[in-house]
Motif scaffolding. Structure first.
Motif, PDB file in Angstrom:
ATOM      1  N   ASN A 177       0.596   4.080   1.260  1.00 33.04           N
ATOM      2  CA  ASN A 177       0.695   4.802   2.530  1.00 33.04           C
ATOM      3  C   ASN A 177       0.945   3.890   3.729  1.00 33.04           C
ATOM      4  O   ASN A 177       1.721   4.229   4.625  1.00 33.04           O
ATOM      5  N   GLU A 178       0.312   2.735   3.734  1.00 33.92           N
ATOM      6  CA  GLU A 178       0.411   1.853   4.894  1.00 33.92           C
ATOM      7  C   GLU A 178       1.722   1.072   4.938  1.00 33.92           C
ATOM      8  O   GLU A 178       2.175   0.682   6.016  1.00 33.92           O
ATOM      9  N   THR A 179       2.327   0.824   3.790  1.00 35.19           N
ATOM     10  CA  THR A 179       3.611   0.124   3.780  1.00 35.19           C
ATOM     11  C   THR A 179       4.701   1.105   4.178  1.00 35.19           C
ATOM     12  O   THR A 179       4.985   2.067   3.463  1.00 35.19           O
ATOM     13  N   GLN A 180       5.298   0.863   5.337  1.00 30.47           N
ATOM     14  CA  GLN A 180       6.291   1.782   5.889  1.00 30.47           C
ATOM     15  C   GLN A 180       7.515   1.010   6.369  1.00 30.47           C
ATOM     16  O   GLN A 180       7.460  -0.204   6.574  1.00 30.47           O
ATOM     17  N   ASP A 221       0.848  -1.194   0.000  1.00 29.70           N
ATOM     18  CA  ASP A 221       0.000   0.000   0.000  1.00 29.70           C
ATOM     19  C   ASP A 221       0.885   1.246   0.000  1.00 29.70           C
ATOM     20  O   ASP A 221       1.874   1.306   0.740  1.00 29.70           O
ATOM     21  N   THR A 266       7.932   6.085   4.013  1.00 29.11           N
ATOM     22  CA  THR A 266       7.102   5.512   2.955  1.00 29.11           C
ATOM     23  C   THR A 266       7.882   5.500   1.643  1.00 29.11           C
ATOM     24  O   THR A 266       8.969   6.077   1.538  1.00 29.11           O
TER      25      THR A 266
END
Length: 352
Positions: A165-168, A163, A176
């Motif tokens: 935004n969610e993959t960090q 994702d 990100t």
């Protein structure tokens, strides 16, 4: 009567790893399948890592590196996937460039074998959030962004494996993919991530980072094209670096003239802002190179004033400043650029 066992049979297992490697390496699907069925314990070979030159690989990694999807499916069928997909080896990404702790899914993606990559994820449940020795704490999406691998970024995003935004990052920074694209100035990846809904004003969570947003990262590196893209996408240009510096201050400090030009012409900063910021380069002990840099930037401010027809309001000569007035031409500035005392007075006059 005791059974006579041929000596050669005692060493039969010794040759199995090389035999399996040859079958995998040469994409011999049917022979590999038959050979694995003939083994009493194929798992021990499918979960092992072996050296092949300077690379340390599992059979699944070999298949992934070569894009052999049928081979991958056979290997996964003969041993539970979780015991194979998370094995970590040492892989040559390019000539002389080795990365340790690479998994099979990373091998497939780095070599652009996305059919194999999809099999590894969908059937093998491969973890795309694993890091490696080069990119500690960074999931595959962020690795790809930092390596300018749009093909990998597209594969992960469009298949819903990652994702924007969610993959960090799995460290305290929580970076990100957009952060790293901005750091590196990879405009094509920036455009794609923004198109897919990346948060243009996302801020990393660590206070140890000087630049924590995409726009501050781009300005810090002087990536003018990235700066323009991010601003066009609605980046907050009033944001500061964690040391309190503005975008203009940082551009001036690093002498990023194209970034300064953009900030002025977009009215993100004013000519007065530029002049006052340049004053910070000069003090009574400033080295000559700082004085010369300040002189050039003051001259640049004059050019902006002339272009925009923005007159400069100057104070009348006073005794406190030895009756000097602000320079009115670039020639006047050039004549004082090596005079520390006169340049110091110039900054005091500008600050009035």
């Amino acid at each position: 009567m005791n059974e006579i066992i041929p000596i050669s049979s005692l060493y039969v297992d010794e040759y199995v790893p090389d035999e399996l490697y040859t079958l995998v390496r040469n994409n011999l699907v049917d022979q590999l399948d038959a050979h694995l069925y003939s083994l009493s314990n194929p798992v021990q070979y499918l979960t092992a890592l072996s050296w092949h030159g300077d690379e340390k690989l599992s059979l699944l990694m070999v298949a992934a590196l070569n894009g052999y999807d049928e081979i991958v499916r056979i290997l996964l069928a003969h041993c539970q996937p979780q015991h194979q997909v998370e094995l970590e080896g040492k892989v040559a990404i390019s000539e002389g460039n080795f990365i340790g702790n690479m998994t099979a899914i990373q091998c497939a993606c780095y070599r652009s074998h996305f059919t194999v990559a999809k099999t590894l994820i969908d059937i093998g449940r491969a973890d795309v959030n694993r890091d490696n020795d080069k990119w500690l704490y960074y999931p595959l999406l962020i690795q790809a962004s930092a390596e300018n691998r749009l093909d990998i970024v597209r594969f992960l995003i469009e298949n819903g494996y990652s994702d924007v935004n969610e993959t960090q990052s799995n460290d305290s920074d929580r970076c990100t993919a957009l952060i790293w694209a901005a750091v590196r100035g990879y405009t094509t990846i920036i455009e794609y991530l923004l198109e897919k809904g990346a948060d243009v004003n996302y801020s990393c969570q660590s206070n140890d980072m000087l630049a924590s947003t995409p726009i501050t990262c781009a300005v810090l590196r002087g990536n003018i094209n990235a700066v323009q893209l991010l601003c066009d996408a609605g980046a907050d240009t009033s944001g500061e670096f964690t040391n309190g510096a503005s975008l203009l201050m940082t551009a001036v400090k690093h002498n990023y003239l194209d970034v300064i030009d953009f900030l002025i012409k977009r009215s993100i900063a004013t000519i007065d802002d530029l002049e006052l910021t340049v004053c910070s380069l000069v003090d009574v002990n400033a080295p000559i190179e700082h004085l010369r840099k300040a002189s050039k930037l003051f001259a640049l401010a004059m050019e902006y004033r002339a272009f925009s027809q923005t007159p400069k309001v100057c104070i009348q000569p006073v005794v406190a400043y030895e009756y000097y007035q602000e320079c009115q031409t670039s020639e006047e500035l050039n004549s004082i650029k090596d005079d520390r005392d006169r340049m110091w007075i110039e900054t005091l006059l500008i600050r009035e």
